[in-house]
Enzyme design. Structure first.
Site, PDB file in Angstrom:
ATOM      1  N   HIS A   1       0.833  -1.202   0.000  1.00 32.55           N
ATOM      2  CA  HIS A   1       0.000   0.000   0.000  1.00 32.55           C
ATOM      3  C   HIS A   1       0.867   1.251   0.000  1.00 32.55           C
ATOM      4  O   HIS A   1       1.804   1.363   0.791  1.00 32.55           O
ATOM      5  CB  HIS A   1      -0.910   0.029   1.235  1.00 32.55           C
ATOM      6  N   LYS A  11      -1.623  -7.963  -4.216  1.00 31.02           N
ATOM      7  CA  LYS A  11      -2.485  -6.778  -4.129  1.00 31.02           C
ATOM      8  C   LYS A  11      -1.637  -5.514  -4.031  1.00 31.02           C
ATOM      9  O   LYS A  11      -0.755  -5.421  -3.168  1.00 31.02           O
ATOM     10  CB  LYS A  11      -3.395  -6.888  -2.899  1.00 31.02           C
TER      11      LYS A  11
END
Length: 239
Positions: A133, A160
């Protein structure tokens, strides 16, 4: 086009509130995965985790359970240092009735340690979401592609990448990198451009090869999250 699962992010304070339970039951048809965030807990231990997991199991919703400890370095509330973070991941991987575990990918973290954690989870039949992230910016297109490439070298089930866009080109770069990666890797891919400008990355996730879109039940747990019922309807438009 990829089939997209809807993950609802919940962040209870040590125990499930009745309102969270009611919402999970009410909107269960819009949910495939329950993401349990635990980085906000002040008293974090495996007993507390197992208690909430048992409470979720007792609802008999038949949803996969993903457990996430998000560190402050990647936008969460977790203040664990490296050693404590690795230790809590080991404990989560050994918990009963957990289906998925989020493990943060950090360029400074030992790849051997990450692979060891992934192997431990797999030994216990727990799937791994290897995540990265960036709440500050969106790297350039080639940097995003390289990040996906580095992550796919580890044997996780999902890779991700979530970034913060500052313009439409950032969103396009994220979608481009996700799409190109999804075409060539064996893992499931997830790409999220956070905030309102990146909403298309959540609602059109499957068009670009993504496999999970994250939503909420009340207050968004990440910039740009929308209610799971709305998210499910938006995703269904592409079916």
């Amino acid at each position: 086009m990829t089939e997209v699962k809807v993950a609802v992010t919940i962040a209870p304070e040590q125990e499930l509130s009745q309102s969270t339970i009611d919402d999970l039951i009410q909107f269960q048809d819009s949910i495939d995965i329950i993401e349990l965030r635990i980085d906000q807990w002040t008293n974090l231990n495996e007993i507390a985790i197992e208690k909430v997991v048992e409470d979720l199991q007792s609802l008999k919703l038949n949803k996969k359970l993903l457990v996430t400890y998000r560190t402050s370095n990647q936008g969460g509330l977790g203040d664990f240092g490296e050693d404590d973070y690795i230790q809590i991941l080991r404990k989560i991987a050994n918990c009963q009735n957990i289906d998925m575990l989020d493990i943060e990918f950090d360029q400074t973290r030992s790849l051997n340690i990450l692979q060891e954690l992934i192997e431990l989870a797999h030994k216990n039949q727990v799937q791994v979401v290897l995540s990265h992230h960036n709440f500050k910016e969106t790297p350039k297109l080639e940097a995003l592609k390289h990040l996906f490439y580095k992550m796919q070298q580890l044997e996780s089930d999902y890779i991700k990448v979530a970034v913060m866009p500052h313009g439409k080109q950032d969103v396009l770069n994220l979608l481009n990198a996700m799409s190109d990666t999804a075409d060539v890797v064996s893992q499931h891919v997830v790409g999220i451009a956070m905030s309102k400008i990146g909403l298309i990355s959540r609602t059109a996730q499957g068009v670009f090869g993504g496999s999970i879109s994250y939503g909420c039940l009340d207050t968004p747990k990440a910039p740009g999250q929308i209610h799971v019922s709305t998210l499910k309807k938006q995703l269904s438009m592409y079916e």
